[in-house]
Write a protein that holds these residues in place. Structure first.
Motif, mmCIF file in Angstrom:
data_model
loop_
_atom_site.group_PDB
_atom_site.id
_atom_site.type_symbol
_atom_site.label_atom_id
_atom_site.label_comp_id
_atom_site.label_asym_id
_atom_site.label_seq_id
_atom_site.Cartn_x
_atom_site.Cartn_y
_atom_site.Cartn_z
ATOM 1 N N THR A 108 0.867 -1.180 0.000
ATOM 2 C CA THR A 108 0.000 0.000 0.000
ATOM 3 C C THR A 108 0.899 1.223 0.000
ATOM 4 O O THR A 108 1.715 1.405 0.909
ATOM 5 N N ALA A 109 0.788 2.038 -1.039
ATOM 6 C CA ALA A 109 1.585 3.268 -1.123
ATOM 7 C C ALA A 109 0.687 4.438 -0.740
ATOM 8 O O ALA A 109 -0.255 4.768 -1.460
ATOM 9 N N VAL A 110 0.953 4.992 0.440
ATOM 10 C CA VAL A 110 0.156 6.125 0.940
ATOM 11 C C VAL A 110 0.911 7.398 0.583
ATOM 12 O O VAL A 110 1.935 7.721 1.189
ATOM 13 N N LEU A 159 -1.430 7.021 10.040
ATOM 14 C CA LEU A 159 -2.099 5.862 9.437
ATOM 15 C C LEU A 159 -1.196 4.629 9.518
ATOM 16 O O LEU A 159 -1.665 3.516 9.825
ATOM 17 N N ALA A 160 0.101 4.814 9.256
ATOM 18 C CA ALA A 160 1.033 3.681 9.288
ATOM 19 C C ALA A 160 1.118 3.087 10.685
ATOM 20 O O ALA A 160 1.147 1.849 10.853
ATOM 21 N N MET A 204 0.044 -0.701 11.541
ATOM 22 C CA MET A 204 1.013 -1.634 12.111
ATOM 23 C C MET A 204 0.452 -2.295 13.367
ATOM 24 O O MET A 204 0.553 -3.528 13.554
ATOM 25 N N LEU A 205 -0.158 -1.490 14.236
ATOM 26 C CA LEU A 205 -0.670 -2.021 15.506
ATOM 27 C C LEU A 205 -1.880 -2.942 15.308
ATOM 28 O O LEU A 205 -2.259 -3.668 16.230
ATOM 29 N N MET A 212 3.857 -1.036 3.623
ATOM 30 C CA MET A 212 3.309 0.303 3.406
ATOM 31 C C MET A 212 4.439 1.284 3.139
ATOM 32 O O MET A 212 5.419 1.346 3.890
ATOM 33 N N LEU A 213 4.304 2.022 2.056
ATOM 34 C CA LEU A 213 5.287 3.044 1.690
ATOM 35 C C LEU A 213 4.616 4.406 1.814
ATOM 36 O O LEU A 213 3.572 4.642 1.188
ATOM 37 N N MET A 214 5.202 5.289 2.638
ATOM 38 C CA MET A 214 4.597 6.618 2.863
ATOM 39 C C MET A 214 5.522 7.680 2.300
ATOM 40 O O MET A 214 6.737 7.639 2.518
ATOM 41 N N GLY A 215 4.938 8.616 1.546
ATOM 42 C CA GLY A 215 5.781 9.672 1.010
ATOM 43 C C GLY A 215 5.056 10.571 0.034
ATOM 44 O O GLY A 215 3.828 10.684 0.053
#
Length: 824
Positions: A7-9, A20-21, A25-26, A121-124
């Motif tokens: 999922t790329a956020v 969100l990440a 994760m939790l 998950m990739l955030m950027g």
């Protein structure tokens, strides 16, 4: 074929991607997130341990490792992410850092090789979307939009920026310079730089968040994950040194930083300040709409290295990528260090086998936190490698102790403390590497404690150097037209909103000004103080008028409660001085006038009382020319004159005329004509003070100590001033003239015979010993006669007396001479 779920956020800053990440994760049994900065990893760790059992959460950075035995969730720097873990969830924050010139290859490696078994998950930023699309995975894109508007507001001087502002600079020197400017104009700023330890950085952020200061000065570290309540971001520069050259920021980098302005639904602004060049209209539109040029390629370096031999290792590092959207990163610092040591003559005897090459490569990856001392970094790598490649295989306690002793010092300025912390971070990194140091747990704890101690001290120094809390409170209050809580303490200290601003000394507010205080600082303090200090000063004026408890001191100042409230200045004559008030300009004019009228009357009354005989002499209404002439001479000479100077006037005075003058206090002595009441201590002090004030000179001359009738002093004194004080000179002796007259009376009363016996009463009257008395008698033309163990004296005027005491003209009077002497 199974594909990993990614999922790329993606979206601009302040859109809740990291939040969100964390929540995602939790929701899994296990997980890990990699962050670009140690301080972000620590910040998220502190948040996560509040959401779940602390024993389930690990923190792994180069300099800090908290790894519980049953850890399920890992918060790491990207470099420290353990690659051998099998976890449900893996996230990487600020994934667009794959295109970074210095660290891009690390992020790219995580992008290509790190996967969660259930979700990655990739955030950027949206700029990396097309690159992520190239991955051979099951990819879902989640677009996060900003909830608030970001607007460009152009150029603004630092003196005019509003509160809740961050000013961005790209070097420590620029940060410090801007912070100092803000301190002087706005009261101060908190500082955020990537090089700060988490503890210092958090303490600085807390200063801002708590409202102690309204401004922040930061490097581009603020662009990554640091969420604060900012309304404005101003760039002082749009160029930065990227480790190789000075280059202009690209729009994506500008947007990343500018996006920190505004929070949730609150709109934000960004602009430029100082000498920063304008952002053109086209770029502004792109920035406001978060549309940036897409990343075309990522930096990459082979992570599957061959350690069989030196040549194979270098060759594997030089390997080129096999995808068009990857490009080999330029030679990194660790690679430079490796090549240096493989050629180093000091390592000629080292056998670079597989184990030693692995070890050297790990040593070369020790971060260079102290970037200013490059050679020192290589010394650290060499020392660590020598210990690790020795038979013992680790660094001993003595070496570690020696390194930390040199750094365990709390003195110094911001730069020296920052340098010390950077060095401690190096040894903290070394201590946290498995089996690198003897007594690892001890040195992990020791380096952490030292870093914390130095961090606290650095925070203190940053606060002391760049924050004037008082000015900050005042600036905010005045800007918002707030009513201040002002108190005047018993010791006259003035507190405004619990900030000490100065003391009320008498009728003046003495501000507690810092070094280099500006005129604006003074105006701000006075403006804030006016509403309370004004009534207090008015109250004090009333007390002075009602009690009359003021004093005139020898420094020409008028004192109340030991503080000066006025000062004498020269008037039309020495008995009519003028004065100026020493009051604060906060005091209203009508109260100043009341005080002036009171002091004017008080001075006149003091002079009329203490110097009554002199005032009466001046105001004498007498037609007799001889009386008028003598009275004038006495007044002009401050009540004391040598008899021989006025002998021609005396011969013309009859007994009736003399009685008129005696009734005014004039004494006709053998040597002097004087107003005897003016020889008293209080009168002497006031006369000499008024005389010096009138002539505005003789300030270095002071009356003799009161109570002395006889002074032996070989040092040169001014004879004319001493006569003004009531003392006649006889070579090295000075004798009070009224005492001299009383001595003559004793001599006359004893003069039944030609020879007069020296008796104790004579010595006691003068306060001198017998030897000095005999010398004095000789100077007064008496002959000393010793007989039958007793001492007598007899008047024996010298023949040349007439020539010696030749009459002087009035113009040669000692006081006329005194007027013209330059005695200052």
């Amino acid at each position: 074929m199974y594909k990993n779920k990614i999922t790329a956020v993606l979206g601009p800053t302040n859109t809740g991607k990291t939040h969100l990440a964390i929540e995602t994760m939790l929701s899994f049994e296990s997980g890990m997130i990699g962050f670009p900065l140690r301080l972000l990893a620590r910040e998220v760790y502190d948040k996560v341990i509040k959401k779940t059992n602390i024993n389930n959460v690990a923190l792994i950075t180069g300099e800090e490792k908290i790894i519980p035995h049953n850890a399920k969730y890992y918060l790491c720097t990207v470099e420290s992410m353990p690659i051998d873990k099998s976890l449900d969830f893996v996230g990487v924050d600020e994934i667009q850092m794959c295109a970074d010139h210095e660290r891009g290859h690390i992020f790219t490696d995580r992008l290509l090789n790190m996967r969660g078994s259930k979700l990655t998950m990739l955030m950027g930023s949206n700029t990396i979307k097309n690159i992520i699309s190239n991955l051979d995975d099951d990819i879902e894109f989640v677009n996060r939009t900003r909830l608030s508007k970001l607007s460009y507001i152009g150029h603004k001087k630092i003196s005019r920026i509003h509160r809740k502002t961050a000013v961005i600079a790209f070097s420590a020197e620029e940060v410090y310079a801007i912070a100092e400017l803000i301190r002087r104009q706005k009261g101060g700023a908190a500082i955020v730089m990537g090089s700060l330890s988490p503890k210092t950085r958090n303490a600085q952020v807390e200063l801002y968040q708590s409202g102690d200061v309204d401004f922040l000065v930061a490097t581009d570290a603020i662009g990554m994950g640091i969420n604060m309540d900012l309304d404005h971001v101003y760039f002082s520069n749009l160029k930065k040194f990227d480790g190789k050259k000075l280059r202009k920021l690209n729009l994506s980098e500008i947007g990343q930083i500018a996006g920190r302005a505004g929070r949730y639904l609150n709109d934000g602004n960004f602009g430029i300040t100082g000498e920063c060049k304008e952002i053109n209209a086209e770029e502004v539109e792109l920035l406001e709409n978060h549309k940036f040029e897409e990343i075309q390629s990522l930096f990459w370096r082979n992570s599957n290295l061959n350690f069989n031999n030196s040549h194979a290792l270098i060759k594997s590092l030089d390997e080129k990528p096999n995808k068009r959207w990857l490009r080999k990163i330029h030679e990194c610092e660790d690679e430079k260090a490796l090549k240096f040591f493989l050629k180093d003559k000091n390592f000629e005897n080292v056998e670079f086998n597989n184990n030693n090459l692995v070890l050297l490569w790990e040593c070369c990856q020790i971060p260079n936190f102290v970037k200013k001392t490059y050679g020192n970094h290589y010394e650290v790598i060499a020392s660590v490698f020598k210990y690790l490649s020795s038979k013992k295989g680790n660094i001993n306690d003595d070496f570690m102790r020696l390194q930390l002793i040199k750094l365990d010092k709390l003195e110094g300025n911001v730069d020296s403390l920052s340098n010390r912390i950077a060095n401690v971070r190096t040894w903290s990194y070394v201590s946290n590497k498995n089996n690198w140091v003897e007594n690892q747990n001890y040195w992990i704890e020791k380096t952490k404690l030292l870093e914390d101690k130095l961090s606290d001290r650095l925070h203190e120094e940053l606060t002391k150097t760049f924050i004037d809390k008082r000015a900050s409170v005042l600036a905010r209050g005045l800007k918002q037209d707030m009513e201040f809580n002002t108190k005047i303490l018993e010791n006259n200290e003035v507190m405004i909103d619990n900030q000490f601003i100065g003391k009320i000394n008498g009728l003046k507010l003495e501000l507690d000004l810092k070094k280099g205080a500006l005129e604006t600082d003074i105006k701000s303090l006075k403006k804030a103080a006016r509403q309370t200090i004004g009534p207090e000063l008015e109250k004090r004026v009333q007390i002075i008028i009602e009690t009359g408890l003021i004093e005139l001191h020898s420094d020409f100042k008028i004192y109340w409660n030991n503080f000066a409230i006025g000062k004498l200045i020269s008037g039309r004559d020495y008995l009519n001085p003028n004065f100026e008030l020493m009051t604060d300009d906060i005091l209203e004019q009508n109260h100043k006038q009341k005080l002036k009228n009171f002091i004017e009357k008080w001075i006149k009354n003091k002079i009329d009382t203490v110097l009554k005989s002199l005032v009466d002499l001046k105001n004498l209404k007498e037609k007799n020319s001889s009386i008028k002439a003598l009275a004038y001479q006495l007044y002009e000479n401050n009540g004391v004159i040598k008899r021989k100077q006025v002998s021609e006037y005396l011969t013309k005075l009859g007994q009736n005329e003399r009685k008129i003058l005696r009734d005014l206090g004039v004494k006709f002595g053998r040597y002097h004509v004087f107003l005897y009441r003016l020889i008293k201590p209080e009168a002497v002090s006031l006369r000499t003070l008024l005389w010096k004030n009138f002539h505005q000179k003789y300030f270095n001359l002071n009356p003799p100590t009161f109570g002395l009738n006889f002074i032996e002093d070989k040092k040169l004194k001014n004879d004319n001033f001493m006569l003004l004080c009531g003392f006649e000179k006889f070579e090295k002796f000075y004798v009070r003239i009224d005492i001299l007259e009383r001595l003559f009376m004793k001599i006359i009363n004893s003069n039944k015979e030609k020879e007069i016996k020296i008796i104790p009463e004579m010595l006691n009257l003068l306060g001198c010993n017998k030897d000095n008395f005999k010398i004095l008698l000789k100077k007064m033309d008496y002959k000393i006669i010793e007989k039958n163990d007793e001492t007598f004296f007899k008047y024996m005027p010298k023949r040349d007396n007439k020539r010696k005491f030749e009459k002087k003209t009035l113009k040669e009077s000692p006081f006329e001479v005194l007027k013209n002497l330059n005695l200052d």
